[in-house]
Structure formats: C-alpha cells, structure tokens
Design an enzyme around this catalytic site. Sequence first.
Site, short mmCIF file in Angstrom:
data_model
loop_
_atom_site.label_atom_id
_atom_site.label_comp_id
_atom_site.label_asym_id
_atom_site.label_seq_id
_atom_site.Cartn_x
_atom_site.Cartn_y
_atom_site.Cartn_z
N LYS A 36 0.80 -1.23 0.00
CA LYS A 36 0.00 0.00 0.00
C LYS A 36 0.83 1.28 0.00
CE LYS A 36 -0.51 -0.14 5.02
NZ LYS A 36 -1.31 -0.70 6.12
N ARG A 129 -7.85 -0.64 16.83
CA ARG A 129 -8.28 -0.35 15.47
C ARG A 129 -9.24 -1.48 15.08
NH1 ARG A 129 -4.14 0.64 10.52
NH2 ARG A 129 -4.58 -1.56 10.18
#
Length: 355
Positions: A36, A129
Amino acid sequence: MQYPQLSINLDTIESNAVNMVKSCKDYGIKPVGVTKLLLGAPELAQAMVAGGIEILGDARLKNLARYQHLTADKMLIRLPSFSEVDEVVALADISLNSESTVLCALSEAAVKANKQHRVVLMHDLGDLREGCFDEDETLWLAELVLSLPNLELIGLGSNLACYGGVAPSADNQNQLVALAEKIESKYNIKLSVISGASSAGLTLMLDKEMPSQVNQLRLGASVIMGIGLNDEPVPHTQQDAIHLHAELIEIKHKPSVPTLSTALDAFGNTPEFVDRGIRCRGLCAIGRQDVDIDQIIPSDSRITVVGGSSDHLILDLTDCESDYQIGSVVTFELGYGGVLQCATSEFVHKSYVRG
Ligand SMILES: *Cc1c(COP(=O)(O)O)cnc(C)c1O
C-alpha cells in the site's frame, strides 16, 4: 527526467525482501508483502515476489487490481466494505474480517462467483483499530465462517502499533495464539495462519520472543523502507530505497524575516520567524499539496527547510558547499507519511531504478 520525482530502487527493495524472508524463515514465519505504501505498484509487487514473497497484501482493492497478473496469492488487509464484496471476491484470495454482516455478504458473493474465498478473522489485542475485542465474539464469528458456503476459515490475525501505540509483545501474541487454539479445539479444525502483526512485530521476532505458533507477519514498511516499530531501522535491511528529487526554480538572497507580517499564511496559521539576516533562499517546485514539510529531510545536511506553501518549498542554501543553480536537483529522504503522500500525488513522477 521529470520532477518532482520519487525514485524507487527496486534492487534495494528486492534485497530487503530476500533478507526479510530469510530472517522470518528462521522463526517459522512467512511474510505477506504489503504494497500500500506505493499504491500497489506492479513494479514493487514484482520485486517482492522476486525476493521470495508468496502472498501480496494491500488495504485497497484498487491497488490489488494493479497486480492481478502476478500469480502470488492476494490478501485484502483492510476489512472489506459491505458495498464491494463482489470486487473483493474477484480481486483477493484472502481477506481480513471482523463483521458478520460482511462475512455473510462475502459468502454470497463467493457462491455467485463460484469461488472459494479464504478468511482470516481479526482480533483486537488492545491497539483499538480493527478486530473484535471480545474473545467470545471472535469464537462466534469463527463458527459463522465455518457454516457459510464458499468461505474457508484459514486463520486468526491481529494488528498492533498502528493506532493505539500498543507494541507487539510476548503477552499479546500469546493471547492471540491461545485464542487460535481455543477455536481449533472448540470446532475441531486446524488454522493454518496466525498473522501476528505488521513490521512492528519484527523486533519481538528478532529478540526471539515471538511465540512459535505465530507463522505470518504482514510486512510493508520494513521491506520498502527498512523500518519497523517506532520507525526504527530493521536489522538486515537497507533504509535508502526511496528518495525524492525536486528542482530549484528560484535562488535569491533575501531577509529571513518578512516585511511587516500581519496576515495568516496559506494554511491559516500565524507564521513565526527568526532573524538570521540576509540568507540565500532556494525555491523548489514541490509543495504541501504533494508532501508535508515535516516529512522531508534534505540529503545535503547543509540545506535547511524553511517552509512551504501549496506549490512551493522554500530552502535555505546559505551554508551549502555545492554550487546549486537554477535547474539543479535537490534530493530528500522521506518519512513513512512522506513516501505515502508523494506516491499518492499525481504531480510527483515515479521512477523505478535498478542498481
Ligand atoms: C499497513 C498494514 C500492515 C503493514 O504495516 P507495515 O508497518 O507497513 O509493515 C499490516 N497489516 C495491516 C492490517 C495493515 O493495515
């Protein structure tokens, strides 16, 4: 050459991949190569594969779509969105999951596409998260996946050191292992993957404190930039694969304090100045639209970054020994965020180099 330019050395990245695959192998761990940071660039994915990485992962489907031609397994490492399950099944062999609604939809999409889709359940070990925080919920999700057609439950994973600053530890990794074993014994299955952490888990592994059952780490920053937990260098990697080059478009001697500063700057802040007398200032053709000023460090240590606006970067060249002229190229090192921003800016040219 076109500037500004993000220069990416594929040999360095490939060598980092080779060394990470080797280091991990000593501890029974297979790394997933996370792409990414460079938006799933096929050149990067290819270099990771050449370095021995067998699974490629990315947080975004658009990035995974860029290297569909590679035969490596593809893993979606951000939880799939409910609205895009068909694309998830089409573009990813594996995804990380924590929501029953999405799992049911994924199963339907996989049936429709006549495909098997592999699932790793995410459990939250305290970084807050993604993942279920409650062990019973993860157990229940495991049961759900086992009951859903065309989904295969292959493992349990966790993410750390991304939001809450919780470092991977023997304690939290053992908690993940214990939960995986609970799932295995409760449902009489074998999980082939325990995906402990990201590059942040390498410190624990190299300190020989990673539980032996953890057999996967998802590695992006360590392979691409040679950094891991707290952005510190990872042993056996190089940190210099990526540089930013920008061109000087003006060089002038000017005072270091503006003439009667009363207004806000372009970003609504009140600027502050130190009077250092008349200085030699260089303007580069790159700005805060492309990268945050605090993410770039000039490779020439005699250059200081004075500031910037949307399209301009202002440098102090007064103390430089090299002779910078109009058209000269200034080189910068970048932080993680800086690489990500430059990779994302369509105004920054990307060049993949070897050697
Ligand atoms: C970004 C990410 C990774 C890779 O992190 P690095 O620090 O680049 O190694 C791994 N897992 C998940 C879930 C991520 O979002």
